[in-house]
Design a protein around this motif. Sequence first.
Motif, PDB file in Angstrom:
ATOM      1  N   ILE A  72       0.827  -1.198   0.000  1.00 33.94           N
ATOM      2  CA  ILE A  72       0.000   0.000   0.000  1.00 33.94           C
ATOM      3  C   ILE A  72       0.871   1.261   0.000  1.00 33.94           C
ATOM      4  CG2 ILE A  72      -0.250   0.001   2.516  1.00 33.94           C
ATOM      5  CD1 ILE A  72      -3.168   1.032   1.994  1.00 33.94           C
ATOM      6  N   CYS A  73       0.469   2.229  -0.809  1.00 40.05           N
ATOM      7  CA  CYS A  73       1.158   3.513  -0.864  1.00 40.05           C
ATOM      8  C   CYS A  73       0.795   4.309   0.386  1.00 40.05           C
ATOM      9  CB  CYS A  73       0.753   4.284  -2.117  1.00 40.05           C
ATOM     10  SG  CYS A  73       1.503   5.920  -2.253  1.00 40.05           S
ATOM     11  N   TYR A 114      -0.933  -1.948  -4.471  1.00 42.61           N
ATOM     12  CA  TYR A 114      -0.362  -2.751  -5.546  1.00 42.61           C
ATOM     13  C   TYR A 114      -0.654  -4.211  -5.240  1.00 42.61           C
ATOM     14  CZ  TYR A 114       2.677  -5.215  -8.688  1.00 42.61           C
ATOM     15  OH  TYR A 114       3.134  -6.069  -9.654  1.00 42.61           O
ATOM     16  N   ASP A 115      -1.404  -4.838  -6.132  1.00 44.22           N
ATOM     17  CA  ASP A 115      -1.770  -6.247  -5.997  1.00 44.22           C
ATOM     18  C   ASP A 115      -0.985  -7.031  -7.037  1.00 44.22           C
ATOM     19  OD1 ASP A 115      -2.901  -8.770  -5.938  1.00 44.22           O
ATOM     20  OD2 ASP A 115      -4.967  -8.044  -5.944  1.00 44.22           O
ATOM     21  N   PRO A 116      -0.016  -7.849  -6.608  1.00 40.88           N
ATOM     22  CA  PRO A 116       0.805  -8.594  -7.566  1.00 40.88           C
ATOM     23  C   PRO A 116      -0.001  -9.500  -8.494  1.00 40.88           C
ATOM     24  CG  PRO A 116       1.674  -8.822  -5.341  1.00 40.88           C
ATOM     25  CD  PRO A 116       0.377  -8.109  -5.232  1.00 40.88           C
ATOM     26  N   PRO A 152       1.044   4.610  -9.626  1.00 40.51           N
ATOM     27  CA  PRO A 152       0.261   5.131 -10.742  1.00 40.51           C
ATOM     28  C   PRO A 152      -0.764   6.192 -10.330  1.00 40.51           C
ATOM     29  CG  PRO A 152      -0.416   2.892 -10.223  1.00 40.51           C
ATOM     30  CD  PRO A 152       0.775   3.204  -9.373  1.00 40.51           C
ATOM     31  N   GLU A 153      -1.036   6.313  -9.044  1.00 36.72           N
ATOM     32  CA  GLU A 153      -2.009   7.292  -8.564  1.00 36.72           C
ATOM     33  C   GLU A 153      -1.365   8.637  -8.220  1.00 36.72           C
ATOM     34  OE1 GLU A 153      -5.457   6.927  -8.254  1.00 36.72           O
ATOM     35  OE2 GLU A 153      -5.166   5.055  -9.341  1.00 36.72           O
ATOM     36  N   CYS A 154      -0.220   8.597  -7.496  1.00 36.44           N
ATOM     37  CA  CYS A 154       0.351   9.861  -7.007  1.00 36.44           C
ATOM     38  C   CYS A 154       1.796  10.103  -7.417  1.00 36.44           C
ATOM     39  CB  CYS A 154       0.197   9.980  -5.497  1.00 36.44           C
ATOM     40  SG  CYS A 154       1.235   8.833  -4.555  1.00 36.44           S
ATOM     41  N   GLY A 155       2.460   9.098  -7.996  1.00 37.52           N
ATOM     42  CA  GLY A 155       3.788   9.305  -8.552  1.00 37.52           C
ATOM     43  C   GLY A 155       4.973   9.154  -7.607  1.00 37.52           C
ATOM     44  N   VAL A 156       4.746   8.653  -6.381  1.00 40.51           N
ATOM     45  CA  VAL A 156       5.882   8.451  -5.474  1.00 40.51           C
ATOM     46  C   VAL A 156       6.571   7.119  -5.787  1.00 40.51           C
ATOM     47  CG1 VAL A 156       4.911   9.866  -3.633  1.00 40.51           C
ATOM     48  CG2 VAL A 156       4.492   7.411  -3.626  1.00 40.51           C
TER      49      VAL A 156
END
Length: 54
Positions: A5-6, A13-15, A40-44
Amino acid sequence: MAKWICTVCGYVYDPEKGDPVSGVAPGTSFEDLPDDWICPECGVGKDMFERQEG
């Protein structure tokens, strides 16, 4: 495989699903993501993700 999780935006992220937007195939573990992969949502970067237990 564990989900990650970010810590910034909550993206998971689910592999098993991979990241089709970034060209990551299903079945790719978090550890096998390229070092330059970003959320892909926030770019970190990967360093801002934590393993999701359970």
